[in-house]
Enzyme design. Structure first.
Site, mmCIF file in Angstrom:
data_model
loop_
_atom_site.group_PDB
_atom_site.id
_atom_site.type_symbol
_atom_site.label_atom_id
_atom_site.label_comp_id
_atom_site.label_asym_id
_atom_site.label_seq_id
_atom_site.Cartn_x
_atom_site.Cartn_y
_atom_site.Cartn_z
ATOM 1 N N ASP A 45 0.828 -1.208 0.000
ATOM 2 C CA ASP A 45 0.000 0.000 0.000
ATOM 3 C C ASP A 45 0.862 1.257 0.000
ATOM 4 O O ASP A 45 2.035 1.231 0.382
ATOM 5 C CB ASP A 45 -0.932 0.011 1.216
ATOM 6 C CG ASP A 45 -0.170 0.058 2.527
ATOM 7 O OD1 ASP A 45 0.884 -0.601 2.629
ATOM 8 O OD2 ASP A 45 -0.627 0.737 3.463
ATOM 9 N N GLU A 46 0.282 2.358 -0.408
ATOM 10 C CA GLU A 46 0.868 3.697 -0.281
ATOM 11 C C GLU A 46 2.313 3.775 -0.776
ATOM 12 O O GLU A 46 3.159 4.432 -0.175
ATOM 13 C CB GLU A 46 0.763 4.187 1.171
ATOM 14 C CG GLU A 46 -0.691 4.332 1.617
ATOM 15 C CD GLU A 46 -0.835 4.696 3.081
ATOM 16 O OE1 GLU A 46 -1.763 5.456 3.400
ATOM 17 O OE2 GLU A 46 -0.042 4.211 3.903
ATOM 18 N N ALA A 47 2.578 3.113 -1.905
ATOM 19 C CA ALA A 47 3.923 3.133 -2.485
ATOM 20 C C ALA A 47 4.058 4.321 -3.433
ATOM 21 O O ALA A 47 4.364 4.181 -4.621
ATOM 22 C CB ALA A 47 4.196 1.824 -3.213
#
Length: 623
Positions: free
Chosen positions: A434-436
């Site tokens: 996530d949230e890369a």
């Protein structure tokens, strides 16, 4: 008798069903027998219809005048989810003793059971009570020892664990493989009929109960819990626990208490096979003792997965022998600049063991390619420029990334996942994803595709946050949805292609969200989440267009940017956690806020007795 004919008893009329012995029917009782059915009407079922206490009953395809008797719970939903069946007992109408049993159970037990009907009378635990393992099965005995240990402190009774005679594999079963007859409704067989006390027995039939279902039946001499697996017995013990007075949660003896298990015959099994809870150890370090206390609360509400978020920008919390600085240096901090900490591999094994003893599977998460600053700070060689960033103690996200084009990155991933997989008996590794925001889309796809193969090479299935659907999820992978909208097209498209889904919508299942704007601690990026908000949703329909059967389960999450102490963890967890438990376990047809808030209020004295602080939501009439 013709179609739907009624046999009405006069003065002790006799009804013969199949090859069984004739049954004398009490005066005034009607038995409707469908034409052509192989119906067995047992004396105990007839006595229940007449309002008497009896040992056990099963009426296959028949209804008894004076109120319906549920022959079986609705069919268990498939392991991959679905909307679930209706609750034939809990959701239906009942009168007389049946209505009392349904009201008592549905007013106390979370998750609400799939089906409830009258039992054989209330059972009182006394100083003479024993915990009996029917047939002496070792798996059942471990659950029996747990049950006795749970009940001894408050009761002050010895509750010795003993082995019953001739039960277990010798259970009396019907033609469909289900248990019938007197310990029948529980399937305990002749030996359990003679047993007194709290009786636990493993069944060889009753296939519809599945891997985690159970039956619980009370009578004046015993309460019998039967299941096909030890996990089912364990879940039955948790229901027994909630049927007892709230003072059973006291860790010291309670004087002059009446430990009465109310009349009930319960058939219960979960809607979803995956019912998880995520704990974030990375933002604030949590000790083994803190996590084990939390596991006990998960067990109370029949959760079966503990997801541990072990790595992030603010800390690395598990020792990796091949990369020792990950823990010794990367684990030396936490949000706010505290000392952090990490688990040794022995610590991790202890948590896995403790969870397994309570029938929870541990899913470890090693996040990547983002949320990796602790690893990048520990080893300069993992950075594309060879320069290690400083340790980070803030709460921003999306700024870090492993170097996707560097071959050493995959040596690192392979070593870490190999060691963690070897410590983890469960089938899953969570690879994050996530949230890369600091990783290009192409690099993200490359990284996720390769790490999935690495995890598979160690015999593990993959779970990732739902962004992994942007790559190429491998067969058997699960995408964990954590968004707040109901129209995540990419997740639905991947589900239609065969990728399973775990539902964790942040505006429903993230327990670190504030209850109200005034709540301290907590966050609000997904909004405020009151108790009803957390309960009133359906995993099967939350995402528009989700194909039937794609949802494998639900998972609550507790992120720790603002949480460090056990009282803080518990305050944000309760009273929302039981609602997620009920969503994951109980049939969809039982979902009803008005009824649930009554059950939830009844839990409060239990939390108080157990020393748990909780949010007294104005949406619930607390005692």
């Amino acid at each position: 008798m013709g179609r739907g004919a009624v046999a009405r008893a006069g003065r002790g009329a006799v009804v013969r069903a199949g090859r069984g012995a004739p049954v004398r029917v009490p005066r005034g009782v009607s038995v409707r027998v469908p034409r052509g059915a192989r119906t067995r009407v047992l004396l105990c079922a007839v006595m229940l219809a007449a309002g008497a206490s009896a040992a056990g009953a099963r009426v296959a395809g028949a209804s008894v005048a004076g109120g319906p008797v549920a022959a079986r719970a609705s069919a268990q939903a498939t392991r991959t989810g679905g909307s679930g069946g209706s609750a034939s007992g809990t959701g239906g109408s009942a009168s007389g003793t049946g209505g009392s049993a349904v009201r008592t159970v549905s007013g106390r037990v979370i998750p609400v059971p799939a089906a409830v009907r009258p039992g054989g009378g209330a059972y009182r635990i006394t100083a003479d009570s024993h915990v009996v393992v029917a047939g002496g099965d070792a798996r059942a005995r471990r659950v029996a020892e747990y049950a006795a240990g749970l009940l001894r402190p408050a009761t002050g009774y010895a509750l010795p664990v003993e082995t019953g005679r001739g039960a277990g594999a010798g259970a009396e079963t019907g033609t469909d493989g289900t248990a019938t007859g007197a310990a029948t409704a529980t399937g305990a067989g002749r030996g359990a009929r003679r047993a007194q006390g709290i009786v636990l027995t493993l069944l060889t039939g009753d296939r519809p109960l599945g891997d985690e279902g159970y039956r619980l039946r009370t009578g004046p001499r015993s309460v019998v819990i039967a299941a096909r697996t030890a996990a089912g017995l364990f879940h039955g013990v948790q229901t027994l626990r909630q049927l007892l007075p709230a003072a059973i949660e006291s860790r010291t003896a309670v004087a002059h208490a009446a430990w009465i298990v109310p009349d009930a015959d319960i058939t219960d099994m979960p809607r979803y096979a995956y019912r998880g809870m995520m704990l974030d150890l990375a933002r604030h370090f949590l000790t083994v003792a803190q996590v084990e206390r939390y596991i006990d609360e998960l067990a109370r509400y029949k959760f079966d997965v503990l997801h541990l978020h072990l790595t992030d920008d603010q800390g690395w919390r598990i020792a990796i022998a091949s990369w020792p600085r990950l823990a010794s240096y990367g684990g030396s901090i936490e949000v706010g600049g505290g000392p952090g900490g990490y688990w040794t591999q022995a610590d991790y094994r202890e948590v896995v063991r403790y969870a397994a003893d309570r029938f929870l599977t541990v899913v470890p998460e090693i996040d990547g390619p983002g949320h990796t600053n602790a690893a990048l700070a520990s080893y300069a060689g993992l950075n594309c420029d060879g320069v290690a960033p400083p340790l980070y103690t803030g709460t921003k996200v999306g700024f870090s990334s492993l170097c996707v084009g560097l071959e050493r990155t995959y040596d690192f991933e392979s070593d870490v996942l190999r060691e963690v997989a070897a410590l983890t008996p469960g089938p899953y590794l969570h690879i994050g994803g996530d949230e890369a925001h600091a990783t290009s889309r192409a690099d993200y796809v490359t990284f996720v595709d390769r790490v999935q193969r690495i995890a598979g090479s160690y015999g593990k299935k993959v779970i990732g946050w739902h962004q992994i659907d942007a790559a190429h999820p491998v067969p058997g992978a699960l995408a964990q949805y954590w968004g707040t909208g109901g129209d995540q097209a990419q997740v639905v498209a991947a589900a239609r292609a065969g990728t399973g889904v775990i539902m964790s919508p942040a505006n429903k299942a993230y327990l670190d969200m504030k209850y109200t704007p005034a709540t301290v601690p907590g966050l609000t990026w997904a909004g405020t989440v009151e108790v009803r908000d957390s309960y009133d949703w359906d995993p099967a329909t939350y995402l528009t267009g989700m194909p039937a059967g794609a949802v494998h389960g639900v998972e609550a999450a507790l992120w720790t940017e603002t949480l460090a102490t056990t009282p803080q963890l518990e305050y944000m967890t309760f009273p929302r956690l039981p609602g997620i438990a009920e969503i994951g376990w109980s049939p969809a047809a039982t979902h009803d806020w008005a009824a649930y808030r009554v059950r939830l209020a009844a839990q409060a004295p239990r939390w108080t007795a157990a020393g748990i602080d909780y949010y007294r939501s104005p949406q619930v009439d607390w005692p």
